[in-house]
Design an enzyme around this catalytic site. Structure first.
Site, PDB file in Angstrom:
ATOM      1  N   GLU A 123       0.846  -1.201   0.000  1.00  0.00           N
ATOM      2  CA  GLU A 123       0.000   0.000   0.000  1.00  0.00           C
ATOM      3  C   GLU A 123       0.876   1.244   0.000  1.00  0.00           C
ATOM      4  O   GLU A 123       1.847   1.286   0.746  1.00  0.00           O
ATOM      5  CB  GLU A 123      -0.869   0.022   1.268  1.00  0.00           C
ATOM      6  CG  GLU A 123      -1.660  -1.245   1.491  1.00  0.00           C
ATOM      7  CD  GLU A 123      -2.285  -1.306   2.892  1.00  0.00           C
ATOM      8  OE1 GLU A 123      -2.401  -0.248   3.553  1.00  0.00           O
ATOM      9  OE2 GLU A 123      -2.653  -2.407   3.315  1.00  0.00           O
ATOM     10  N   LYS A 125       2.401   4.476   1.194  1.00  0.00           N
ATOM     11  CA  LYS A 125       2.428   5.027   2.557  1.00  0.00           C
ATOM     12  C   LYS A 125       2.062   6.498   2.452  1.00  0.00           C
ATOM     13  O   LYS A 125       2.830   7.311   1.956  1.00  0.00           O
ATOM     14  CB  LYS A 125       3.804   4.839   3.178  1.00  0.00           C
ATOM     15  CG  LYS A 125       3.854   5.254   4.631  1.00  0.00           C
ATOM     16  CD  LYS A 125       5.143   4.780   5.280  1.00  0.00           C
ATOM     17  CE  LYS A 125       5.146   5.004   6.777  1.00  0.00           C
ATOM     18  NZ  LYS A 125       5.146   6.418   7.146  1.00  0.00           N
ATOM     19  N   ASP A 127       1.495  10.216   3.336  1.00  0.00           N
ATOM     20  CA  ASP A 127       2.221  11.101   4.242  1.00  0.00           C
ATOM     21  C   ASP A 127       1.265  12.110   4.872  1.00  0.00           C
ATOM     22  O   ASP A 127       1.168  13.258   4.458  1.00  0.00           O
ATOM     23  CB  ASP A 127       3.329  11.814   3.462  1.00  0.00           C
ATOM     24  CG  ASP A 127       4.341  12.446   4.396  1.00  0.00           C
ATOM     25  OD1 ASP A 127       4.264  12.191   5.615  1.00  0.00           O
ATOM     26  OD2 ASP A 127       5.201  13.192   3.906  1.00  0.00           O
ATOM     27  N   TYR A 234      -7.180   2.246   6.059  1.00  0.00           N
ATOM     28  CA  TYR A 234      -6.323   1.097   5.732  1.00  0.00           C
ATOM     29  C   TYR A 234      -6.202   0.008   6.792  1.00  0.00           C
ATOM     30  O   TYR A 234      -5.620  -1.021   6.546  1.00  0.00           O
ATOM     31  CB  TYR A 234      -4.928   1.557   5.300  1.00  0.00           C
ATOM     32  CG  TYR A 234      -4.254   2.542   6.249  1.00  0.00           C
ATOM     33  CD1 TYR A 234      -3.920   2.185   7.541  1.00  0.00           C
ATOM     34  CD2 TYR A 234      -3.954   3.830   5.805  1.00  0.00           C
ATOM     35  CE1 TYR A 234      -3.305   3.085   8.387  1.00  0.00           C
ATOM     36  CE2 TYR A 234      -3.329   4.737   6.653  1.00  0.00           C
ATOM     37  CZ  TYR A 234      -3.010   4.358   7.947  1.00  0.00           C
ATOM     38  OH  TYR A 234      -2.399   5.247   8.779  1.00  0.00           O
ATOM     39  N   LYS A 322      10.688   2.886   2.737  1.00  0.00           N
ATOM     40  CA  LYS A 322      10.700   4.325   2.482  1.00  0.00           C
ATOM     41  C   LYS A 322      11.379   4.642   1.151  1.00  0.00           C
ATOM     42  O   LYS A 322      12.330   3.974   0.755  1.00  0.00           O
ATOM     43  CB  LYS A 322      11.444   5.055   3.620  1.00  0.00           C
ATOM     44  CG  LYS A 322      10.848   4.826   4.996  1.00  0.00           C
ATOM     45  CD  LYS A 322       9.433   5.330   5.152  1.00  0.00           C
ATOM     46  CE  LYS A 322       9.364   6.771   5.598  1.00  0.00           C
ATOM     47  NZ  LYS A 322       9.843   7.040   6.939  1.00  0.00           N
ATOM     48  N   CYS A 416      35.501  19.053  27.575  1.00  0.00           N
ATOM     49  CA  CYS A 416      34.064  19.242  27.382  1.00  0.00           C
ATOM     50  C   CYS A 416      33.768  20.744  27.236  1.00  0.00           C
ATOM     51  O   CYS A 416      34.164  21.531  28.083  1.00  0.00           O
ATOM     52  CB  CYS A 416      33.316  18.668  28.582  1.00  0.00           C
ATOM     53  SG  CYS A 416      31.567  19.078  28.575  1.00  0.00           S
ATOM     54  N   CYS A 419      31.568  21.848  30.519  1.00  0.00           N
ATOM     55  CA  CYS A 419      32.080  21.896  31.893  1.00  0.00           C
ATOM     56  C   CYS A 419      33.596  21.948  31.958  1.00  0.00           C
ATOM     57  O   CYS A 419      34.162  22.132  33.031  1.00  0.00           O
ATOM     58  CB  CYS A 419      31.559  20.708  32.702  1.00  0.00           C
ATOM     59  SG  CYS A 419      32.367  19.159  32.273  1.00  0.00           S
ATOM     60  N   CYS A 434      32.763  13.223  27.776  1.00  0.00           N
ATOM     61  CA  CYS A 434      33.130  14.120  28.867  1.00  0.00           C
ATOM     62  C   CYS A 434      33.258  13.295  30.142  1.00  0.00           C
ATOM     63  O   CYS A 434      32.408  12.455  30.428  1.00  0.00           O
ATOM     64  CB  CYS A 434      32.031  15.162  29.028  1.00  0.00           C
ATOM     65  SG  CYS A 434      32.031  15.984  30.612  1.00  0.00           S
ATOM     66  N   CYS A 440      29.007  17.766  35.286  1.00  0.00           N
ATOM     67  CA  CYS A 440      28.864  18.468  34.007  1.00  0.00           C
ATOM     68  C   CYS A 440      27.399  18.858  33.834  1.00  0.00           C
ATOM     69  O   CYS A 440      26.519  17.991  33.791  1.00  0.00           O
ATOM     70  CB  CYS A 440      29.298  17.570  32.860  1.00  0.00           C
ATOM     71  SG  CYS A 440      28.897  18.270  31.243  1.00  0.00           S
TER      72      CYS A 440
END
Ligand code: IVH
Length: 694
Positions: A123, A125, A127, A234, A322, A416, A419, A434, A440
């Site tokens: 089927e 798809k 959107d 559907y 897709k 990092c 921090c 980090c 942090c």
């Protein structure tokens, strides 16, 4: 708006202005999407947006979680009544190539142990947005959006305004019938609407899907009525009696009842048909008057669907194939680092905003430092980007011939950016992390956000922007603090001790007595929590909701789990199907960290973690038992047997140990059967097993 050039702003001024812009734009969005009454002109809106982007580019550490740069589409509206779906509205797993689609088909055949071809319904798809419509004795009584799949929003009146939506069914219908499908806006209606809006000086919609969403979710159904929407049906939810035995047959019923169904739904008996149909739909896609973003394959035979069953959120009998991602060319304006809950430093590219297949894209993930090197991505480069579905846009390729002379290489930080702690990359790891742990701020905030998220404590009143504010003011520093806020708020001393400038919650801007009460109510409602949610909420690396459930099922109580982890007892872990050695290491490490243990201790003083037991399965002979399958089964496939055992509450282990309750032995069983015999564990033949599970 401040007129100072962005380059001259102090961090404090920048933060204040970002807050101002976020508030103004949110107000404007609400006015625009929900009240249909724009509050800013387009020019004002765009200039705020641009200013926001410029400030964020210069002060990436100040980017707000509610920043307008992070928002797409219409904001959530309050004011809709909630509808709990009798059967959850599931989503579909995605595949992105013909090869993956074939793998899906082979997987289905393997699960069913079928050498013969299996027929699929393919089927388009659509959107749009999925809806559910309940009919009683043929009359439409209630409509709902999908929501989070479990609870949606009531849209009964809105659905009634859609022209091809039937309110009274024809022919022979079950007394209770819930039909599901997609609400969408035709491309022609979308262009007409945008033209009209443009002429009236109103803001236009980016694509038909956004237009459909903004039109359907209107508290005032009159507005929905003015925007032409359409539906395709559907699938079904609750039905009092199912008189169809295949998806094809169901479509015949839908037609007879009066539902519009898509004209390109096709039965595909072979893989070749699936491939050809996919190519065909790709070719005609642009000529259709509605957007489709792929093809859905469903096992046609409903008996087989039932045997295949469901994973956590998706059926095993269907998949969405897709269409290839949409691409566009744009420029990298900046590269910055985001720090996540587990300390991972993720590079993100800020892009010159560009429309990719109907969505404005202004950021792309760069994954990690090797990826930047491998693709030789530099600030200033022109790049091909792509987006597929809801995933974060990616950079496919740098256009080297367009590289400017002043392009800058990005030097990946070894500290990092939030921090300042060392950021370390373990051998064999792609990710630099980090080492600041909970000291942090980025990690600490993300951890709280994860803690209250949907699959964790699910405290809706504590959104990420509130967490951000509370964190910055020292009100919330760890998940455990959530449960002491109320006490601290009512005690002057305690609350003031946090940080002298902090106000009582009800005195904060945007808060009042009522909203504070509501927050406390929402928090107190979660002082009792199920074991899987609690384990998930802790935020152990690699432990998602499905793993948390497996752990809960295996350990039964939190104390049991924690004791074993603290003692580095991973023996039981690695025998759980679905848990590997690296996950086990992460769990043990989590429980060796002093600060984690401290938070857990504080939490357990505030809340109760329920013992795990699965009511639906407690009367099953397999409930709580550990089983191992070995050898070849004849009546069903190994995967089918495993799924069945799990459904009945068993833990399925990969190897035999003294903790195993049953070993189910098929033909040509090897060492596992021998070991079971040695350990004196009960051995079942396939027939015994079939009898046991009925
Ligand atoms: S069936 C359990 N069929 O795709 C199966 N979904 O990713 C439930 N969609 O939420 C969905 N066209 O909004 C199905 N022909 C179709 C569809 C379709 C579009 C959407 C739907 C769903 C999402 C799943």
């Amino acid at each position: 708006m401040n007129t100072k050039p962005v380059t001259e702003l102090t961090p404090n001024e920048a933060a204040a202005e970002l807050e101002y812009i976020a508030t103004e734009m949110a107000k404007s969005d609400i006015a625009y999407y929900q009240q249909d009454n724009p509050y800013l002109t387009d020019a004002e809106y765009d200039s705020l947006k641009k200013r926001n982007e410029e400030i964020e580019a210069r002060f990436p550490e100040l980017i707000r979680t509610d920043s307008p740069s992070k928002k797409i589409g219409a904001p959530l509206q309050s004011g809709f009544k909630k509808v709990t779906h009798r059967f959850p509205m599931l989503s579909l797993a995605d595949v992105f190539s013909i090869e993956e689609a074939e793998e899906f088909v082979q997987g289905v055949k393997r699960f069913l142990n079928s050498a013969a071809d299996i027929t699929f319904m393919a089927e388009p798809k659509i959107d749009g947005l999925s809806f559910s419509a309940r009919y009683e004795k043929g009359r439409f009584v209630q409509g709902a959006t999908r929501g989070d799949g479990v609870v949606g929003e009531e849209i009964t009146e809105n659905l009634k305004t859609i022209r091809n939506f039937p309110q009274q069914l024809n022919g022979d219908y079950p007394e209770i019938l819930e039909i599901r499908g997609e609400v969408y806006m035709k491309k022609s209606d979308f262009f007409a609407l945008n033209e009209k809006y443009e002429a009236e000086g109103k803001k236009t919609f980016a694509n038909p899907r956004n237009a459909a969403a903004g039109s359907l979710r209107q508290l005032d159904a009159k507005i929905t009525a003015e925007r032409n929407l359409s539906i395709f049906a559907y699938t079904w939810g609750e039905v009092s009696e199912r008189k169809w035995d295949s998806q094809a047959d169901f479509f015949n019923h839908l037609k007879a009842w009066g539902f519009p169904i898509n004209e390109h739904n096709r039965l595909c008996p072979t893989l070749k048909d699936i491939d050809e149909n996919f190519q065909h739909l790709m070719e005609i896609r642009a000529d259709l008057d509605y957007d489709i973003d792929g093809v859905v394959y469903k096992v046609n035979d409903i008996k087989l669907q039932e045997r295949l069953g469901f994973l956590t959120r998706t059926p095993r009998w269907a998949v969405a194939h897709k269409f290839p991602a949409e691409q566009a060319i744009t420029k990298i304006e900046n590269i910055r680092i985001q720090v996540g809950r587990t300390g991972a430093l993720t590079p993100v590219a800020d892009l010159e905003p560009i429309n990719v297949g109907g969505v404005i894209v202004s950021h792309a993930t760069l994954h990690n430092e090797d990826e930047i090197k491998r693709k030789d991505i530099r600030i200033g480069d022109s790049v091909i980007i792509q987006r597929a579905g809801d995933v974060i846009p990616q950079i496919v390729q740098v256009l080297l011939d367009k590289r400017p002379n002043d392009s800058q290489e990005f030097i990946f930080p070894t500290t990092c950016p939030i921090c300042g702690a060392h950021a370390i990359r373990e051998e064999d790891e792609a990710i630099r992390r980090c080492t600041g742990g909970l000291s942090c701020p980025a990690q600490a905030k993300e951890r709280i956000i994860h803690f209250v998220s949907k699959e964790g404590f699910d405290i809706a009143g504590l959104g990420s922007s509130i967490i951000e504010d509370f964190y910055n003011d020292g009100i919330l520093r760890t998940p455990a603090d959530i449960f002491s806020i109320e006490r601290r708020n009512t005690s002057d001393d305690l609350f003031a001790a946090q940080q002298s400038s902090v106000l009582h919650l009800e005195q904060r801007e945007g808060w009042g007595k009522k909203s504070v009460e509501n927050l406390f109510k929402a928090i107190n409602a979660k002082r009792k929590i199920s074991l899987p949610r609690f384990i998930y909420a802790l935020g152990i690396r690699q432990v998602g909701a499905a793993t948390a459930r497996l752990l809960a099922q295996n350990y039964g109580t939190f104390e049991h789990f924690m004791t074993e982890m603290k003692a580095k007892e991973t023996g039981a872990l690695v025998t759980i199907d679905g848990i590997g050695a690296s996950m086990a290491t992460d769990m043990v490490e989590f429980f060796q960290e002093e600060h984690n243990l401290k938070i857990i201790e504080q939490l357990l003083q505030e809340i109760t973690v329920e013992e795990y037991h699965d009511d639906s399965r407690s009367d099953s002979p397999l409930s709580g038992k550990t089983v191992v399958f070995t050898g070849t089964l004849e009546k069903m496939t190994r995967s089918e047997a495993k799924a069945l055992a799990q459904k009945l509450g068993a833990k399925v282990a990969g190897s035999v140990s003294s903790k195993t309750d049953y070993v189910i032995v098929g033909a040509d069983a090897g060492s596992k059967a021998t070991k079971a015999a040695e350990l004196g564990i009960k051995i079942l033949s396939e027939n015994d097993f079939a009898q046991l599970v009925g």
